[in-house]
Write an enzyme that holds these catalytic residues in place. Structure first.
Site, mmCIF file in Angstrom:
data_model
loop_
_atom_site.group_PDB
_atom_site.id
_atom_site.type_symbol
_atom_site.label_atom_id
_atom_site.label_comp_id
_atom_site.label_asym_id
_atom_site.label_seq_id
_atom_site.Cartn_x
_atom_site.Cartn_y
_atom_site.Cartn_z
ATOM 1 N N ALA A 13 92.446 -8.878 -84.146
ATOM 2 C CA ALA A 13 92.687 -7.782 -83.192
ATOM 3 C C ALA A 13 92.205 -8.130 -81.784
ATOM 4 O O ALA A 13 92.473 -7.386 -80.845
ATOM 5 C CB ALA A 13 91.996 -6.509 -83.684
ATOM 6 N N ASN A 92 97.164 -10.300 -89.625
ATOM 7 C CA ASN A 92 97.729 -10.894 -88.412
ATOM 8 C C ASN A 92 96.977 -12.155 -87.974
ATOM 9 O O ASN A 92 97.567 -13.026 -87.333
ATOM 10 C CB ASN A 92 97.689 -9.824 -87.306
ATOM 11 C CG ASN A 92 97.864 -10.401 -85.930
ATOM 12 O OD1 ASN A 92 98.961 -10.810 -85.544
ATOM 13 N ND2 ASN A 92 96.768 -10.488 -85.153
ATOM 14 N N SER A 145 106.325 -15.799 -89.534
ATOM 15 C CA SER A 145 106.873 -16.450 -88.328
ATOM 16 C C SER A 145 108.265 -16.974 -88.641
ATOM 17 O O SER A 145 108.600 -17.230 -89.808
ATOM 18 C CB SER A 145 105.987 -17.640 -87.933
ATOM 19 O OG SER A 145 106.593 -18.403 -86.908
ATOM 20 N N TYR A 158 101.837 -26.186 -89.725
ATOM 21 C CA TYR A 158 101.925 -24.775 -89.318
ATOM 22 C C TYR A 158 103.112 -24.119 -90.022
ATOM 23 O O TYR A 158 102.982 -23.028 -90.592
ATOM 24 C CB TYR A 158 102.059 -24.650 -87.790
ATOM 25 C CG TYR A 158 102.219 -23.200 -87.365
ATOM 26 C CD1 TYR A 158 101.143 -22.313 -87.447
ATOM 27 C CD2 TYR A 158 103.451 -22.704 -86.919
ATOM 28 C CE1 TYR A 158 101.297 -20.967 -87.089
ATOM 29 C CE2 TYR A 158 103.594 -21.367 -86.561
ATOM 30 C CZ TYR A 158 102.512 -20.506 -86.646
ATOM 31 O OH TYR A 158 102.662 -19.178 -86.295
ATOM 32 N N PRO A 188 108.049 -13.213 -86.314
ATOM 33 C CA PRO A 188 108.557 -13.372 -84.948
ATOM 34 C C PRO A 188 108.921 -14.820 -84.590
ATOM 35 O O PRO A 188 108.377 -15.768 -85.150
ATOM 36 C CB PRO A 188 107.373 -12.926 -84.069
ATOM 37 C CG PRO A 188 106.312 -12.411 -85.011
ATOM 38 C CD PRO A 188 106.597 -13.026 -86.336
ATOM 39 N N VAL A 191 106.539 -15.539 -78.954
ATOM 40 C CA VAL A 191 105.852 -14.394 -78.352
ATOM 41 C C VAL A 191 104.798 -14.960 -77.405
ATOM 42 O O VAL A 191 104.009 -15.820 -77.814
ATOM 43 C CB VAL A 191 105.096 -13.556 -79.415
ATOM 44 C CG1 VAL A 191 104.626 -12.235 -78.821
ATOM 45 C CG2 VAL A 191 105.939 -13.336 -80.666
ATOM 46 N N GLU A 194 98.019 -15.840 -76.598
ATOM 47 C CA GLU A 194 97.155 -17.029 -76.458
ATOM 48 C C GLU A 194 97.540 -18.118 -77.462
ATOM 49 O O GLU A 194 96.883 -19.161 -77.538
ATOM 50 C CB GLU A 194 95.691 -16.610 -76.660
ATOM 51 C CG GLU A 194 95.187 -15.706 -75.555
ATOM 52 C CD GLU A 194 93.770 -15.186 -75.784
ATOM 53 O OE1 GLU A 194 93.057 -15.712 -76.661
ATOM 54 O OE2 GLU A 194 93.389 -14.237 -75.085
HETATM 55 P P1 NDP Z 1 96.603 -15.111 -80.386
HETATM 56 O O1 NDP Z 1 95.997 -16.463 -80.302
HETATM 57 O O2 NDP Z 1 96.771 -14.336 -79.135
HETATM 58 O O3 NDP Z 1 95.787 -14.221 -81.436
HETATM 59 C C1 NDP Z 1 95.345 -14.762 -82.647
HETATM 60 C C2 NDP Z 1 94.314 -13.833 -83.259
HETATM 61 O O4 NDP Z 1 93.885 -14.377 -84.524
HETATM 62 C C3 NDP Z 1 93.071 -13.703 -82.390
HETATM 63 O O5 NDP Z 1 92.704 -12.354 -82.343
HETATM 64 C C4 NDP Z 1 92.021 -14.505 -83.128
HETATM 65 O O6 NDP Z 1 90.740 -13.905 -82.947
HETATM 66 C C5 NDP Z 1 92.476 -14.335 -84.586
HETATM 67 N N1 NDP Z 1 91.951 -15.380 -85.437
HETATM 68 C C6 NDP Z 1 92.215 -16.707 -85.397
HETATM 69 N N2 NDP Z 1 91.462 -17.343 -86.312
HETATM 70 C C7 NDP Z 1 90.717 -16.399 -86.938
HETATM 71 C C8 NDP Z 1 89.744 -16.441 -87.975
HETATM 72 N N3 NDP Z 1 89.387 -17.583 -88.550
HETATM 73 N N4 NDP Z 1 89.173 -15.287 -88.366
HETATM 74 C C9 NDP Z 1 89.526 -14.113 -87.780
HETATM 75 N N5 NDP Z 1 90.438 -14.011 -86.800
HETATM 76 C C10 NDP Z 1 91.015 -15.151 -86.397
HETATM 77 O O7 NDP Z 1 98.007 -15.320 -81.100
HETATM 78 P P2 NDP Z 1 99.129 -14.300 -81.600
HETATM 79 O O8 NDP Z 1 98.779 -12.913 -81.294
HETATM 80 O O9 NDP Z 1 100.419 -14.830 -81.122
HETATM 81 O O10 NDP Z 1 99.055 -14.568 -83.163
HETATM 82 C C11 NDP Z 1 98.954 -13.558 -84.140
HETATM 83 C C12 NDP Z 1 99.757 -13.955 -85.359
HETATM 84 O O11 NDP Z 1 101.129 -14.042 -85.011
HETATM 85 C C13 NDP Z 1 99.392 -15.304 -85.964
HETATM 86 O O12 NDP Z 1 99.398 -15.190 -87.370
HETATM 87 C C14 NDP Z 1 100.534 -16.213 -85.492
HETATM 88 O O13 NDP Z 1 100.722 -17.295 -86.361
HETATM 89 C C15 NDP Z 1 101.669 -15.238 -85.538
HETATM 90 N N6 NDP Z 1 102.854 -15.590 -84.751
HETATM 91 C C16 NDP Z 1 102.751 -15.818 -83.405
HETATM 92 C C17 NDP Z 1 103.881 -16.145 -82.684
HETATM 93 C C18 NDP Z 1 103.844 -16.477 -81.224
HETATM 94 O O14 NDP Z 1 104.812 -17.072 -80.721
HETATM 95 N N7 NDP Z 1 102.800 -16.102 -80.506
HETATM 96 C C19 NDP Z 1 105.199 -16.194 -83.330
HETATM 97 C C20 NDP Z 1 105.174 -15.971 -84.750
HETATM 98 C C21 NDP Z 1 104.046 -15.649 -85.409
HETATM 99 P P3 NDP Z 1 89.360 -14.688 -82.750
HETATM 100 O O15 NDP Z 1 89.656 -15.994 -82.097
HETATM 101 O O16 NDP Z 1 88.552 -13.747 -81.903
HETATM 102 O O17 NDP Z 1 88.825 -14.814 -84.146
HETATM 103 C C1 8X3 Z 2 105.000 -19.091 -83.750
HETATM 104 C C2 8X3 Z 2 106.375 -19.360 -83.309
HETATM 105 O O1 8X3 Z 2 108.129 -21.158 -83.030
HETATM 106 O O2 8X3 Z 2 105.920 -21.638 -82.186
HETATM 107 O O3 8X3 Z 2 104.923 -18.872 -85.111
HETATM 108 O O4 8X3 Z 2 106.319 -21.621 -84.522
HETATM 109 S S1 8X3 Z 2 106.684 -21.031 -83.264
#
Ligand code: NDP
Ligand code: 8X3
Length: 258
Positions: A13, A92, A145, A158, A188, A191, A194
């Site tokens: 979150a 997530n 994803s 990944y 998705p 997106v 970070e």
């Molecule tokens: P961000 O990097 O913005 O957010 C990732 C979140 O995951 C952070 O809040 C981080 O919190 C948390 N996280 C990572 N490792 C841990 C851990 N070991 N324990 C607890 N929390 C953890 O990326 P997104 O919001 O884009 O990613 C969210 C999800 O969406 C992921 O599963 C990603 O694979 C998926 N996704 C993203 C896409 C994209 O293009 N961005 C596309 C498809 C899927 P903290 O570091 O504080 O622990």
């Molecule tokens: C995140 C989207 O295309 O970088 O899951 O794998 S992609």
């Protein structure tokens, strides 16, 4: 379906899609359990949500590394009665590390992705879902994803973790058949969060290039879909949603204007 007073646990979150989910659920009057490793980020988010949606919003912050099975177990089993009856679990938390060819891959990167995206999601599910089954209510939303549908060069591990998430969502739905507990995978394409900074270990210039010349999805776009899925009537289980930017046709085919 109203989410008022429903308890929603969102992992990851502290950033991106998880933060956007926290906003949309807060707006709907849900009670939020927000989990991530960066506690200060969660505190900031908690303050922001209270300022935006009012003091009556109930929030419980959990500093949690989803890779740590015993930490997940104690976090869930030690929730006070006020928080323990989780209605919606949004799995997530996740990340990518590197874009190396498999035969050049970094072992630490692999372990971090597998431990977070697959094992972490399993731990949360394993500790939260039995309560849902016992209470005869609940919904698990896994953030998968496009990478779980199609593999792209350098995506290897990944993509493997997200293919695993897809299979786990399907398996969980099968195993919960006969209960009212629902399972959804929201998958998705690109997106802007970070995500790419983390993938490239803080190389922001390289991260920016990922989205250069195209319009990516926003974290709010994903939160909208999650919200739609969990607010359908209880007879409706949306099993899988694949959403991509208009500028993306597949994991490897995007339209860039420059
Ligand atoms: P961000 O990097 O913005 O957010 C990732 C979140 O995951 C952070 O809040 C981080 O919190 C948390 N996280 C990572 N490792 C841990 C851990 N070991 N324990 C607890 N929390 C953890 O990326 P997104 O919001 O884009 O990613 C969210 C999800 O969406 C992921 O599963 C990603 O694979 C998926 N996704 C993203 C896409 C994209 O293009 N961005 C596309 C498809 C899927 P903290 O570091 O504080 O622990
Ligand atoms: C995140 C989207 O295309 O970088 O899951 O794998 S992609």
């Amino acid at each position: 379906m109203s989410l008022h007073n429903q308890i929603v646990l969102i992992t990851g979150a502290s950033s991106g899609i998880g933060t956007a989910c926290a906003h949309i659920f807060a707006d709907a009057g849900a009670k939020l359990i927000l989990a991530a490793r960066r506690y200060e980020r969660l505190q900031q988010l908690g303050n922001e949500l209270t300022t935006t949606y009012g003091n009556s919003l109930e929030i419980h912050l959990l500093q949690l590394d989803v890779r740590d099975r015993s930490a997940v177990e104690s976090a869930i089993t030690q929730l006070s009665p006020q928080w323990s009856e989780i209605d919606i679990l949004v799995n997530n938390a996740g990340l990518s590390r590197g874009l190396d060819k498999l035969h050049d891959g970094d072992f630490q990167d692999w372990e971090e992705m597998i431990d977070t995206n697959v094992k972490g999601l399993l731990y949360l599910t394993r500790y939260v879902v039995p309560g849902m089954v016992k209470r005869d209510r609940g919904h698990v939303v896994n953030i998968g994803s496009i990478a779980g549908h199609q593999t792209y060069p350098g995506g290897n591990v990944y993509c493997g973790t997200k293919a695993a998430v897809r299979a786990i969502s399907e398996g969980l739905k099968q195993d919960l058949l006969g209960t009212p507990v629902r399972v959804t995978s929201v998958d998705p394409g690109m997106v802007e969060t970070e995500f790419s900074d983390v993938r490239f270990h803080g190389d922001t210039e390289r991260a920016k290039k990922v989205y250069q010349g195209l319009t990516p999805l926003t974290p709010e776009d994903i939160a909208d879909v999650v919200f739609f899925c969990v607010t359908r009537p209880s007879r409706v289980n949306i099993s899988e949603v694949l959403l991509v930017p208009t500028d993306q046709a597949s994991a490897t085919l995007v339209h860039r204007r420059c």
